[in-house]
Design a protein around this motif. Structure first.
Motif, short mmCIF file in Angstrom:
data_model
loop_
_atom_site.label_atom_id
_atom_site.label_comp_id
_atom_site.label_asym_id
_atom_site.label_seq_id
_atom_site.Cartn_x
_atom_site.Cartn_y
_atom_site.Cartn_z
N PHE A 48 0.84 -1.20 0.00
CA PHE A 48 0.00 0.00 0.00
C PHE A 48 0.87 1.25 0.00
N VAL A 49 1.92 1.24 0.80
CA VAL A 49 2.87 2.37 0.82
C VAL A 49 3.49 2.55 -0.56
N PHE A 157 -6.39 -2.06 5.70
CA PHE A 157 -5.40 -1.36 6.53
C PHE A 157 -5.95 -0.16 7.29
N CYS A 158 -7.05 0.40 6.84
CA CYS A 158 -7.55 1.63 7.45
C CYS A 158 -8.94 1.51 8.06
N GLN A 159 -9.66 0.45 7.73
CA GLN A 159 -11.05 0.33 8.17
C GLN A 159 -11.33 -0.94 8.96
N GLY A 160 -10.32 -1.75 9.19
CA GLY A 160 -10.48 -2.95 10.00
C GLY A 160 -11.34 -4.02 9.38
N PRO A 210 6.23 -5.25 -2.08
CA PRO A 210 5.86 -5.08 -3.49
C PRO A 210 7.07 -5.19 -4.41
N HIS A 211 6.80 -5.63 -5.62
CA HIS A 211 7.84 -5.73 -6.64
C HIS A 211 7.30 -5.10 -7.92
#
Length: 243
Positions: A48-49, A157-160, A210-211
């Protein structure tokens, strides 16, 4: 929660024996087309980052390039249970309580830097269904696929939310306009072979995500900052001029 492999940033690599090779391509706008193949898992925070940093780089160079981003599956934990397990319990078992707290604190800070809130509530588990849905979305347009990936990351990741839950997946699909999601998810075998083919084609030679593969030649791994992506775009475009 990244594993040790995922938290290591690998420097920019030029022409590393690419997965595939393409020459210069132009879009219908006349700009150079940058194709980006991303191997990712939907429960990987660094993915995500990396996505957010990639998008910043794309925004900063949109006057020079057009982009096509394509998402491919990777399984950090292929044996994860379908029914799910509490994130905090799973990662405490995996990394130990001390490392869990350190990693959570680090990711919270990184997400805040992106304007996001890192949420460790909810369940984690098997990601096959999410990859089946992402693969389906790719047939309906890479913009839709990218929007779906973003929505699933936000959910998890942000809403559980648990992205192994059929209703969560359906809601995400409807939100971004994916057709045929319910039919796909009703049949647990539908699309599995295609996911495995994608995994073998794009992700079998890598050990972490990630790749990113830029125009089939330039590979980046980890949550790279935007300037590294921009260097890869420019190198790929310059390299294509010689074709």
């Amino acid at each position: 929660m990244p594993s040790r492999l995922l938290s290591v940033r690998i420097p920019f690599l030029a022409k590393p024996g690419a997965l595939r090779c393409v020459g210069f391509m132009a879009s219908n706008t006349g700009k150079k087309l940058i194709q980006i193949d991303v191997s990712s898992d939907t429960v990987c925070p660094w993915c995500f980052v990396g996505k957010k940093n990639l998008e910043k780089a794309m925004e900063q160079t949109k006057d020079k390039f057009d982009f096509e981003v394509r998402w491919h599956p990777f399984f950090l934990n292929p044996d994860a249970p379908k029914e799910g397990i509490k994130k905090s319990d799973f990662y405490k078992m995996k990394f130990g309580p001390v490392q869990f707290e350190r990693a959570t604190s680090r990711m919270t800070e990184i997400f805040q830097g992106l304007g996001l809130e890192y949420d460790m509530t909810g369940l984690t588990g098997n990601t096959m269904d999410s990859h089946r849905l992402i693969t389906l979305a790719g047939h309906q347009g890479y913009d839709k696929q990218n929007a779906l990936v973003d929505e699933l990351f936000l959910n998890y990741f942000c809403q559980g939310k648990y992205i192994g839950d059929k209703q969560v997946l359906l809601d995400a699909a409807r939100k971004v306009g994916i057709e045929g999601a319910e039919e796909l998810l009703e049949d647990p075998s539908k699309g599995v072979d295609e996911v495995r083919e994608e995994l073998n084609k794009y992700s079998s030679a890598i050990s972490g995500v990630p790749h990113f593969v830029i125009n089939g030649k330039y590979q980046l791994s980890g949550g790279q900052p935007p300037n590294i992506f921009i260097r890869a775009f420019e190198a790929a475009a310059k390299d294509g001029d010689g074709w």
